[in-house]
Design a protein around this motif. Sequence first.
Motif, mmCIF file in Angstrom:
data_model
loop_
_atom_site.group_PDB
_atom_site.id
_atom_site.type_symbol
_atom_site.label_atom_id
_atom_site.label_comp_id
_atom_site.label_asym_id
_atom_site.label_seq_id
_atom_site.Cartn_x
_atom_site.Cartn_y
_atom_site.Cartn_z
ATOM 1 N N PRO A 170 24.596 -42.900 -48.650
ATOM 2 C CA PRO A 170 23.710 -41.022 -47.275
ATOM 3 C C PRO A 170 22.953 -40.392 -48.347
ATOM 4 O O PRO A 170 23.242 -41.063 -49.851
ATOM 5 C CB PRO A 170 25.598 -40.733 -47.544
ATOM 6 C CG PRO A 170 26.642 -41.248 -48.167
ATOM 7 C CD PRO A 170 25.773 -42.515 -48.295
ATOM 8 N N THR A 171 22.240 -40.343 -47.519
ATOM 9 C CA THR A 171 21.045 -39.477 -48.131
ATOM 10 C C THR A 171 22.258 -37.693 -49.315
ATOM 11 O O THR A 171 23.404 -37.314 -48.535
ATOM 12 C CB THR A 171 21.233 -38.304 -47.227
ATOM 13 O OG1 THR A 171 20.194 -38.312 -46.418
ATOM 14 C CG2 THR A 171 19.277 -37.104 -48.039
ATOM 15 N N PHE A 194 12.898 -33.253 -42.452
ATOM 16 C CA PHE A 194 13.772 -32.961 -42.996
ATOM 17 C C PHE A 194 14.449 -34.577 -42.918
ATOM 18 O O PHE A 194 14.806 -35.332 -42.055
ATOM 19 C CB PHE A 194 14.535 -32.454 -41.550
ATOM 20 C CG PHE A 194 14.193 -30.927 -42.058
ATOM 21 C CD1 PHE A 194 12.929 -30.338 -42.332
ATOM 22 C CD2 PHE A 194 15.282 -29.788 -43.541
ATOM 23 C CE1 PHE A 194 12.820 -28.875 -42.190
ATOM 24 C CE2 PHE A 194 14.471 -28.415 -43.234
ATOM 25 C CZ PHE A 194 13.761 -28.206 -43.207
ATOM 26 N N PRO A 195 15.773 -35.279 -43.891
ATOM 27 C CA PRO A 195 16.251 -36.691 -42.943
ATOM 28 C C PRO A 195 17.457 -36.028 -41.683
ATOM 29 O O PRO A 195 17.655 -34.946 -41.238
ATOM 30 C CB PRO A 195 17.708 -36.458 -44.375
ATOM 31 C CG PRO A 195 17.818 -34.962 -44.650
ATOM 32 C CD PRO A 195 16.614 -34.720 -44.513
ATOM 33 N N LYS A 196 17.252 -37.149 -41.228
ATOM 34 C CA LYS A 196 18.087 -37.312 -39.422
ATOM 35 C C LYS A 196 19.007 -36.520 -39.314
ATOM 36 O O LYS A 196 19.405 -36.227 -38.091
ATOM 37 C CB LYS A 196 18.027 -38.615 -39.169
ATOM 38 C CG LYS A 196 16.464 -38.970 -39.324
ATOM 39 C CD LYS A 196 16.377 -40.750 -38.365
ATOM 40 C CE LYS A 196 15.054 -41.186 -37.850
ATOM 41 N NZ LYS A 196 14.884 -41.977 -39.304
ATOM 42 N N GLU A 197 20.283 -36.153 -40.358
ATOM 43 C CA GLU A 197 21.557 -36.302 -40.425
ATOM 44 C C GLU A 197 22.005 -35.149 -39.995
ATOM 45 O O GLU A 197 22.375 -34.416 -39.421
ATOM 46 C CB GLU A 197 22.213 -36.953 -40.954
ATOM 47 C CG GLU A 197 22.059 -36.186 -42.840
ATOM 48 C CD GLU A 197 22.851 -36.653 -43.861
ATOM 49 O OE1 GLU A 197 23.750 -37.866 -43.511
ATOM 50 O OE2 GLU A 197 22.435 -36.319 -45.003
ATOM 51 N N LEU A 198 20.544 -34.540 -40.519
ATOM 52 C CA LEU A 198 20.538 -32.376 -40.325
ATOM 53 C C LEU A 198 19.693 -32.561 -39.187
ATOM 54 O O LEU A 198 20.341 -31.444 -38.684
ATOM 55 C CB LEU A 198 19.138 -32.027 -41.433
ATOM 56 C CG LEU A 198 20.205 -32.594 -42.976
ATOM 57 C CD1 LEU A 198 19.609 -31.594 -43.472
ATOM 58 C CD2 LEU A 198 21.556 -31.417 -43.292
ATOM 59 N N ARG A 199 19.998 -33.213 -37.930
ATOM 60 C CA ARG A 199 19.155 -32.712 -37.107
ATOM 61 C C ARG A 199 20.212 -32.271 -35.583
ATOM 62 O O ARG A 199 21.694 -32.471 -35.397
ATOM 63 C CB ARG A 199 18.723 -34.133 -36.315
ATOM 64 C CG ARG A 199 18.030 -33.828 -35.536
ATOM 65 C CD ARG A 199 16.616 -34.679 -34.834
ATOM 66 N NE ARG A 199 15.791 -34.185 -34.386
ATOM 67 C CZ ARG A 199 14.755 -34.781 -33.808
ATOM 68 N NH1 ARG A 199 14.139 -35.846 -35.061
ATOM 69 N NH2 ARG A 199 13.440 -34.316 -33.350
ATOM 70 N N VAL A 200 20.097 -30.638 -35.190
ATOM 71 C CA VAL A 200 21.087 -30.133 -35.607
ATOM 72 C C VAL A 200 19.912 -29.349 -34.036
ATOM 73 O O VAL A 200 19.320 -29.054 -33.875
ATOM 74 C CB VAL A 200 21.356 -29.230 -35.800
ATOM 75 C CG1 VAL A 200 21.693 -27.635 -34.757
ATOM 76 C CG2 VAL A 200 22.849 -29.446 -36.776
ATOM 77 N N ARG A 201 20.666 -29.134 -32.438
ATOM 78 C CA ARG A 201 20.023 -29.039 -31.252
ATOM 79 C C ARG A 201 21.012 -28.066 -30.747
ATOM 80 O O ARG A 201 22.182 -28.607 -30.674
ATOM 81 C CB ARG A 201 19.743 -30.314 -30.508
ATOM 82 C CG ARG A 201 19.005 -31.223 -30.756
ATOM 83 C CD ARG A 201 18.807 -32.736 -29.531
ATOM 84 N NE ARG A 201 19.182 -33.550 -30.731
ATOM 85 C CZ ARG A 201 20.147 -34.389 -30.096
ATOM 86 N NH1 ARG A 201 20.521 -35.099 -29.284
ATOM 87 N NH2 ARG A 201 20.173 -35.733 -30.927
ATOM 88 N N ILE A 202 20.114 -26.843 -30.640
ATOM 89 C CA ILE A 202 20.741 -25.822 -30.169
ATOM 90 C C ILE A 202 20.237 -25.990 -28.985
ATOM 91 O O ILE A 202 19.145 -25.232 -29.155
ATOM 92 C CB ILE A 202 21.606 -24.727 -30.883
ATOM 93 C CG1 ILE A 202 21.670 -25.439 -32.063
ATOM 94 C CG2 ILE A 202 21.592 -23.424 -30.040
ATOM 95 C CD1 ILE A 202 22.344 -24.008 -33.738
ATOM 96 N N ARG A 203 20.701 -26.141 -27.554
ATOM 97 C CA ARG A 203 19.794 -25.365 -26.886
ATOM 98 C C ARG A 203 20.068 -24.625 -25.899
ATOM 99 O O ARG A 203 21.335 -24.336 -25.062
ATOM 100 C CB ARG A 203 19.076 -26.404 -26.263
ATOM 101 C CG ARG A 203 17.966 -26.796 -26.217
ATOM 102 C CD ARG A 203 17.050 -28.317 -25.093
ATOM 103 N NE ARG A 203 18.076 -29.139 -25.888
ATOM 104 C CZ ARG A 203 18.411 -30.217 -24.445
ATOM 105 N NH1 ARG A 203 18.320 -30.202 -23.709
ATOM 106 N NH2 ARG A 203 19.077 -31.079 -25.134
ATOM 107 N N LYS A 204 20.149 -23.391 -24.993
ATOM 108 C CA LYS A 204 20.398 -22.351 -24.408
ATOM 109 C C LYS A 204 20.707 -22.793 -22.849
ATOM 110 O O LYS A 204 19.746 -23.126 -22.943
ATOM 111 C CB LYS A 204 20.149 -20.856 -24.677
ATOM 112 C CG LYS A 204 19.410 -20.139 -25.681
ATOM 113 C CD LYS A 204 18.542 -19.014 -24.651
ATOM 114 C CE LYS A 204 19.408 -17.853 -25.873
ATOM 115 N NZ LYS A 204 18.560 -16.485 -25.504
ATOM 116 N N PRO A 205 21.547 -22.260 -22.513
ATOM 117 C CA PRO A 205 21.982 -23.322 -21.484
ATOM 118 C C PRO A 205 20.516 -22.219 -20.007
ATOM 119 O O PRO A 205 20.458 -21.091 -20.220
ATOM 120 C CB PRO A 205 23.250 -22.152 -20.623
ATOM 121 C CG PRO A 205 23.744 -21.212 -21.243
ATOM 122 C CD PRO A 205 22.581 -21.582 -22.419
#
Lengths: 221, 552
Positions: free
Chosen positions: B81-82, A109-120
């Motif tokens: 941008p992409t 995936f393109p880097k900009e889509l990186r979404v980090r969701i971590r539970k506490p």
Amino acid sequence: MADRGRGRRTLSFIVDSVGISRGDSLPPAVQQPTPVFPVTEQKPLPLTGGEEAEYLTALKQDFRGAMRSLPCFIQPAAVHRDVERYSDKYHLSEQMDGLTDWIIDWKRFPKELRVRIRKPSRDGAALTCLGGGQSGQMKKKKAGEKEEVLLKLETLEKKEEQESSEEEGEGKNKQKEEEAEAEEEYDEEEFEEETDYIMSYFDNGEDFEGDSDDNMDEAIY
Amino acid sequence: MISVYKMTVQETRLCGLFLREHFGEVVEKVGTHLLRSGAQNLRTIVQETNLSVDLVKKCLCVLVQHGACLFIAGRKGPGSPTEYRACCDRILRVLRYPRYIYTAKTLYGDTGELIIEELLQRGHMTMSSTVKTVADRLTQNMEEGHSLDYSDVSSTFSKLVETHFLQRCPPVGGAGTSGSAAPAEAPATPAAPAAAISKALPTPESFPDCYTVPQVTLVGRGKRQLVPEDGEDQRNAKRAKMNSETHGDEGIYWQVNVERFHQHFRDQAIISAVANKLDQTSSEIVRTILRMSEVTTSPTATCTKPLSANEIFRSLPASYNIPRQILDQYLTLLVDDPMEFVGKSGESGGGMFVVNLHRALANLARATLESIVQERFGSRSARIFRLLLRKRHLEQKQVEDFAMIPAKEAKDMLYSLLSHNLVQLQEIPKTPDFAPSRTFYLYTVNQLPTARMLLQNCYKTVANLIERRLFETKENKRLLEKSQRIEAILASLQASGAEPEQLSEVEEMISAPEKQQLDVLRLHVNKLDSAENQVDETIFILESYISSTSTS
């Protein structure tokens, strides 16, 4: 084309060769859009039944059902009803489980889509917050909870860190929305883990209000 | 295929509904926005859809994961941008998923069915995770104490790859995803250097390893999942599954090759058409020719590679023990048939024969159009339609004569076909001034534009069916939820061993009229779903025909 008969009833094609002879009545002029459900002279054929068709239908329905339970089915944010209800705190947010289940290979995936969701996690490790660095202006929905205060301190911390890596500046509304959303997600998780009661058994009895009361002399369960 | 760049209103509407049903309304919003506006970058999408950034990011991840959206590096040079572009065709394929799954079942059994189903649900997966998931699912349905070995599933997977029903996802250029490939396997080499990605997106088949099964170390058996006691345990069980075993194929992802399935459907359609028109033996001969040509014919070929009668004779299935002369007679019959499915391309080897794929598709499409006209307007209108298809241009008088229909009725039928745009009027002037008295007016039917128009009608039909189904479900939402809750209670009571009185008490919570209402709802939903599947058969024929004309 300039002279279109000046209001006289002349047609654009010669009458004879197309086939209408003089004196035949033309069909009445159409005055309004065609009806939404026009009457058809021919009735459609019935559907082909059979084992194969039934199996295909079953496959289709199963697939639809399965997709709903997968992590890629994104529920819209819960609609806030007019009055805040006690049960809102305890709704089982199943979709949160799903998100952690979906392991994405970020290389594809393109880097900009990186979404980090971590539970506490239980040792209080940092929550990666998404979105803009608006500090201090958080809505205090449920006040007076120890975990919540800790949460907010951590998110504030994270936000200051994250501001530098922010790509686009966004409107204030969007940030608040995200925060509220992120908060909501985390809040619900926190509460899920902290209560003594089994989440799936919680029922506020509201949904049964609409039922008809025939033959319901005693409690349902 | 239908152009990616211009979507019709009906196509967009239908895509939106598919996205909503499978991924939820949020993804639908992002997806339809992309479909309408073409290629856009992330920031523009966020601005124009008014959604939060992370929500848009999630949606794009979902769309990319399932091949519904492609991303390309900025077109305006490095640093831009992409851009993301939604693939209308790919989304429309969702309608055909049940058919893909069912075909896999007929060809490769339950294992094949589940492999295809998992890959369609998840978009793309590695071979090892697919094998493990499918083995677990199959084990779940087996008797206590039995489980399925991973090697059985792996071998079915390999067979699917060999016959090209599965293919590798093209590696993402610039990210260098050869992964930790096992030493025995050559690393996947992208066909174009990373910088050229923005020019044209390479097809999966342009990569040499597209159909190479990687060396995987996958030993074990399917695991039966225990019934979770409560929500807590379920989450723990799911977390436990995310273990970090490696099997040697990390970074190699597989997807379903829908084009191959389409080839299979096309072949099936041709074979059954021959069986209907001629007889079983002729269809078996055609089936043999097509089977022999499976891997040697490209998807866009006009006809199969020529095969000699000798070769065909040798490859006939053992159960068809026909003598050589009879085979030759059948082949002659097939070649002479006006449907022109089979053609003769030479005399060597006892005669060289081909299956005319494009002509077969055109004929199948024509039969579909004629059938549509017949069912909507009656058999005499259909006669006029067929006449005009064959004779191209006819005057009013000629139509009446050839169709043997009285003038007045022929006129009405022609006008009604004209008003539905199934027949067009062509003016041929005798003099340059187009004077009506000196102009020929000819009726005509053009197969290709008519097919396009009816295809759009089909898309509209499916969209209407889905909307009606959603409406019916929404109307009865309360009842459906109640019934689901009661089923859940029943299931949990049964699992914990309850008395029959308790069970019947719970069952009685739904009253008889409510049960009836539920039955009626179930009937309607089944009918609507079945209708969607049936319309898809027509859509397939028309789409295949239209795309064959664009390549020939």
